[in-house]
Design a protein around this motif. Structure first.
Motif, PDB file in Angstrom:
ATOM      1  N   PRO A  34      42.870  37.826  44.468  1.00 15.92           N
ATOM      2  CA  PRO A  34      41.810  38.801  44.175  1.00 15.92           C
ATOM      3  C   PRO A  34      42.142  40.170  44.799  1.00 15.92           C
ATOM      4  O   PRO A  34      42.638  40.229  45.925  1.00 15.92           O
ATOM      5  N   CYS A  51      32.081  32.529  47.532  1.00 17.68           N
ATOM      6  CA  CYS A  51      33.434  32.061  47.881  1.00 17.68           C
ATOM      7  C   CYS A  51      33.374  30.681  48.532  1.00 17.68           C
ATOM      8  O   CYS A  51      32.723  30.490  49.560  1.00 17.68           O
ATOM      9  N   PRO A  52      34.027  29.677  47.954  1.00 14.45           N
ATOM     10  CA  PRO A  52      33.963  28.325  48.534  1.00 14.45           C
ATOM     11  C   PRO A  52      34.807  28.187  49.801  1.00 14.45           C
ATOM     12  O   PRO A  52      34.730  27.170  50.474  1.00 14.45           O
ATOM     13  N   ASP A  53      35.618  29.182  50.119  1.00 10.75           N
ATOM     14  CA  ASP A  53      36.524  29.067  51.259  1.00 10.75           C
ATOM     15  C   ASP A  53      36.226  30.037  52.393  1.00 10.75           C
ATOM     16  O   ASP A  53      37.035  30.167  53.294  1.00 10.75           O
ATOM     17  N   ALA A  55      36.503  33.091  52.427  1.00  9.69           N
ATOM     18  CA  ALA A  55      37.682  33.958  52.499  1.00  9.69           C
ATOM     19  C   ALA A  55      37.350  35.419  52.193  1.00  9.69           C
ATOM     20  O   ALA A  55      38.241  36.227  52.012  1.00  9.69           O
ATOM     21  N   VAL A  56      36.054  35.728  52.132  1.00  9.16           N
ATOM     22  CA  VAL A  56      35.657  37.132  51.967  1.00  9.16           C
ATOM     23  C   VAL A  56      35.285  37.667  53.349  1.00  9.16           C
ATOM     24  O   VAL A  56      34.418  37.115  54.022  1.00  9.16           O
ATOM     25  N   PHE A  66      39.660  40.610  51.786  1.00  5.72           N
ATOM     26  CA  PHE A  66      39.831  39.150  51.707  1.00  5.72           C
ATOM     27  C   PHE A  66      40.679  38.625  52.850  1.00  5.72           C
ATOM     28  O   PHE A  66      41.518  39.331  53.401  1.00  5.72           O
ATOM     29  N   CYS A  71      42.208  32.207  51.234  1.00  9.90           N
ATOM     30  CA  CYS A  71      41.802  32.402  49.830  1.00  9.90           C
ATOM     31  C   CYS A  71      42.742  31.616  48.925  1.00  9.90           C
ATOM     32  O   CYS A  71      43.956  31.783  48.971  1.00  9.90           O
ATOM     33  N   LYS A  72      42.158  30.705  48.096  1.00  6.04           N
ATOM     34  CA  LYS A  72      42.984  29.870  47.212  1.00  6.04           C
ATOM     35  C   LYS A  72      43.120  30.494  45.830  1.00  6.04           C
ATOM     36  O   LYS A  72      43.720  29.904  44.939  1.00  6.04           O
ATOM     37  N   GLY A  73      42.475  31.650  45.638  1.00  7.65           N
ATOM     38  CA  GLY A  73      42.629  32.330  44.354  1.00  7.65           C
ATOM     39  C   GLY A  73      41.855  31.705  43.225  1.00  7.65           C
ATOM     40  O   GLY A  73      42.276  31.743  42.069  1.00  7.65           O
ATOM     41  N   CYS A  74      40.703  31.113  43.519  1.00  8.88           N
ATOM     42  CA  CYS A  74      39.954  30.402  42.484  1.00  8.88           C
ATOM     43  C   CYS A  74      39.325  31.356  41.473  1.00  8.88           C
ATOM     44  O   CYS A  74      39.026  30.979  40.351  1.00  8.88           O
ATOM     45  N   GLY A  75      39.080  32.600  41.890  1.00  4.72           N
ATOM     46  CA  GLY A  75      38.545  33.587  40.950  1.00  4.72           C
ATOM     47  C   GLY A  75      37.034  33.613  40.834  1.00  4.72           C
ATOM     48  O   GLY A  75      36.483  34.361  40.022  1.00  4.72           O
ATOM     49  N   ILE A  76      36.354  32.816  41.626  1.00  5.85           N
ATOM     50  CA  ILE A  76      34.887  32.772  41.532  1.00  5.85           C
ATOM     51  C   ILE A  76      34.306  34.135  41.922  1.00  5.85           C
ATOM     52  O   ILE A  76      33.388  34.644  41.265  1.00  5.85           O
ATOM     53  N   CYS A  77      34.848  34.737  42.970  1.00  2.32           N
ATOM     54  CA  CYS A  77      34.321  36.028  43.437  1.00  2.32           C
ATOM     55  C   CYS A  77      34.439  37.066  42.318  1.00  2.32           C
ATOM     56  O   CYS A  77      33.493  37.826  42.062  1.00  2.32           O
ATOM     57  N   MET A  92      41.471  39.746  39.405  1.00  2.81           N
ATOM     58  CA  MET A  92      42.451  38.730  39.782  1.00  2.81           C
ATOM     59  C   MET A  92      43.814  39.159  39.221  1.00  2.81           C
ATOM     60  O   MET A  92      43.942  39.478  38.042  1.00  2.81           O
TER      61      MET A  92
HETATM   62  S1  SF4 Z   1      39.453  33.954  44.839  1.00  5.69           S
HETATM   63 FE1  SF4 Z   1      38.151  32.233  45.408  1.00  5.69          FE
HETATM   64  S2  SF4 Z   1      38.851  31.690  47.426  1.00  5.69           S
HETATM   65 FE2  SF4 Z   1      39.647  33.717  47.044  1.00  5.69          FE
HETATM   66  S3  SF4 Z   1      38.134  35.077  47.900  1.00  5.69           S
HETATM   67 FE3  SF4 Z   1      37.621  34.826  45.750  1.00  5.69          FE
HETATM   68  S4  SF4 Z   1      36.146  33.175  45.743  1.00  5.69           S
HETATM   69 FE4  SF4 Z   1      37.172  33.110  47.730  1.00  5.69          FE
END
Ligand code: SF4
Ligand code: SF4
Lengths: 97, 393
Positions: A34, A51-53, A55-56, A66, A71-77, A92
């Motif tokens: 991100p 963010c599930p981790d 990581a923000v 970040f 940050c696992k790069g899930c893209g939710i943010c 992303m």
């Molecule tokens: S990409 Fe996923 S893990 Fe990384 S900061 Fe965004 S929400 Fe968190």
């Protein structure tokens, strides 16, 4: 980190140290990274909430970037980010580009 | 004073559970184990125990409830049979891998299909390698005694493993026998207060259960589990000798019946051992040196001790009340063969499958086997290594 032998592992794989996930850096799992575009950020902190981790990074109540160690790069943010006037404050980007 | 009663096997197990008075139970009914939990839930409703009873919608949930309650820090038990155990399959491994000392009565019953509700050992045998301790019981008295001892064994701080107490469906679970109940306070003193190990509800020492363990650590956990299993036999013996002091009843890792000077022997689990012992007595009267070995601790299997107890015989027949499809022999036979593997001049072995789906095992079947054993001991030759008893051609 030195790996423990079988005589040293905790019974039943129970984690007895709170917050030990900090020792396990998951940033290398990331395929997409991100990128924060500060001028589009309205500081709603949706990214931080979703963010599930965790990581923000937030400082004094404000999104500041970040933590790429986790940050696992899930893209939710990026998905949740409302941004400003239709322009996202998180995008992303493919790792290694 | 101990109380002499005439009760069914299920009633005896339910009584043991009432006396132990566990913190939590989570269960789902299935024949022939239903009766245990039906009686136990009456104890709960009538205020005879302080157990928190969780009624669930399946055995998968029953074992999940037990896992949660055990991790939370409670003394936990349940009961099941057959398909119920099969539905718990996934959770059995989670309970043992997480080292939760759950005690479960397993009333042995055949597995579907074809659908059958009667006693055989295919359920327990299917779960023999899931990391649980298994104690097998010949009769209602042993089921009662094993249930009480199972709590002490499972909860021992050096092991912390779940334990199953097996008894034969209907033959034991539903038949009335004379047994002795101990006094409530004796049982309670014997099992003692439940000791916690990393309970989830200890909020001052937060822990997490069920982490993801990848290839860098998984094998270490499995190796550690194997090590813990190897400590079980000594603990079973210690608990048995303490139990003997309060009950007068003696237990070991297995029962050796007229085995010391025997030349031929039968190895058999649970209720059929009783019938077999009677027939062995008749053969002894005829001057034939016959004996019997009945495993009690089936998992972990005491290979060394059992090998040593059988090595001097000329011929041994292992009777299995379960088949192992595609594995050449019955499960008990495979373990006995492995026990005798280090003894080059050990007995000649053969295997009979009997009693599947509750088919009667009669004295004449034991007689047939003993006659064949006498013949094999003489000639040293076995005609067919594995055969089925009392099956129509
Ligand atoms: S990409 Fe996923 S893990 Fe990384 S900061 Fe965004 S929400 Fe968190
Ligand atoms: S969600 Fe987007 S706009 Fe909201 S704080 Fe995070 S980056 Fe800024």
């Amino acid at each position: 980190m030195k790996l423990k032998g079988w005589k040293k592992v905790t019974p039943g794989a129970v984690c007895t140290v709170a917050g030990s996930a900090l020792e396990f850096k998951t940033g290398s799992w990331r395929a997409f990274r991100p990128r924060w575009i500060e001028e589009n950020c309205i500081q709603c902190l949706f990214c931080w909430m979703y963010c599930p981790d965790m990581a923000v990074n937030v400082k004094d109540g404000k999104m500041v970037g970040f933590n790429y160690d986790y940050c696992k790069g899930c893209g939710i943010c990026a998905l949740e980010c409302p941004g400003k006037k239709g322009k996202k404050a998180i995008v992303m980007e493919e790792e290694g580009k | 004073m101990a109380k002499v009663v005439a009760v069914t096997g299920n009633e005896a197990v339910a009584e043991a559970l009432r006396q132990v008075n566990p913190d939590v139970s989570s269960a789902y009914p299935i024949t022939p184990a239903t009766d245990i939990m039906q009686r136990f839930t009456s104890f709960v409703s009538n205020g005879k125990v302080k157990t928190e009873m969780i009624l669930v919608e399946s055995e998968h949930s029953a074992m999940s409830g037990c896992i949660g309650a055990s991790a939370a820090g409670g003394r936990v038990m349940t009961a099941t049979s057959s398909q119920g155990l099969a539905l718990m399959w996934e959770e059995l491994f989670i309970a043992s891998g997480t080292r939760l000392p759950i005690v479960m009565a397993l009333v042995n019953r055949a597995l579907s299909a074809p659908l059958n509700i009667h006693g055989d050992h295919s359920d327990g045998m299917g779960a023999r390698d899931c990391g649980w301790i298994q104690l097998w019981s010949e009769n209602a008295q042993e089921a009662y005694d094993n249930t009480i001892q199972a709590f002490r064994i499972a909860e021992h701080l050096d092991i912390r493993l779940p334990a199953m107490v097996c008894l034969d469906g209907f033959i034991i679970s539903h038949s009335i026998e004379r047994i002795e109940y101990m006094e409530d306070d004796k049982v309670q003193n014997f099992v003692g207060e439940f000791k916690n190990l990393n309970p989830l509800l200890d909020l001052d020492h937060p822990v997490s259960y069920g982490p993801l363990i990848l290839p860098d650590y998984y094998m270490e956990y499995r190796r550690a589990h194997a090590e813990v299993m190897s400590k079980v036999p000594n603990i079973v013996l210690d608990v048995a000798s303490e139990f003997e002091k309060i009950s007068g009843r003696k237990y070991g890792l297995f029962e050796a019946y007229r085995l010391e000077d025997a030349e031929i022997g039968i190895v058999i689990l649970n209720s059929a051992a009783g019938t077999t012992k009677d027939v062995i007595d008749l053969f002894r009267e005829k001057g034939i040196k016959a004996g019997l070995l009945k495993p009690r601790l089936y998992r972990p299997f005491p290979y060394e001790e059992i090998g040593n107890a059988l090595k001097h015989l000329k011929a041994v027949c292992v009777l299995d009340r379960a088949d192992a499809f595609g594995g050449s022999y019955g499960p008990l036979f495979i373990d006995i063969a492995a026990s005798l593997y280090p003894h080059k001049n050990g007995p000649v072995l053969f295997n009979k499958i009997y009693g599947l789906g509750g088919r009667d095992y009669l004295p004449e079947h034991a007689e047939l086997v003993l006659n064949e054993l006498a013949e094999v001991a003489k000639t040293g030759k076995v005609k067919t290594i594995k055969e089925y008893i009392a099956v129509r051609e």
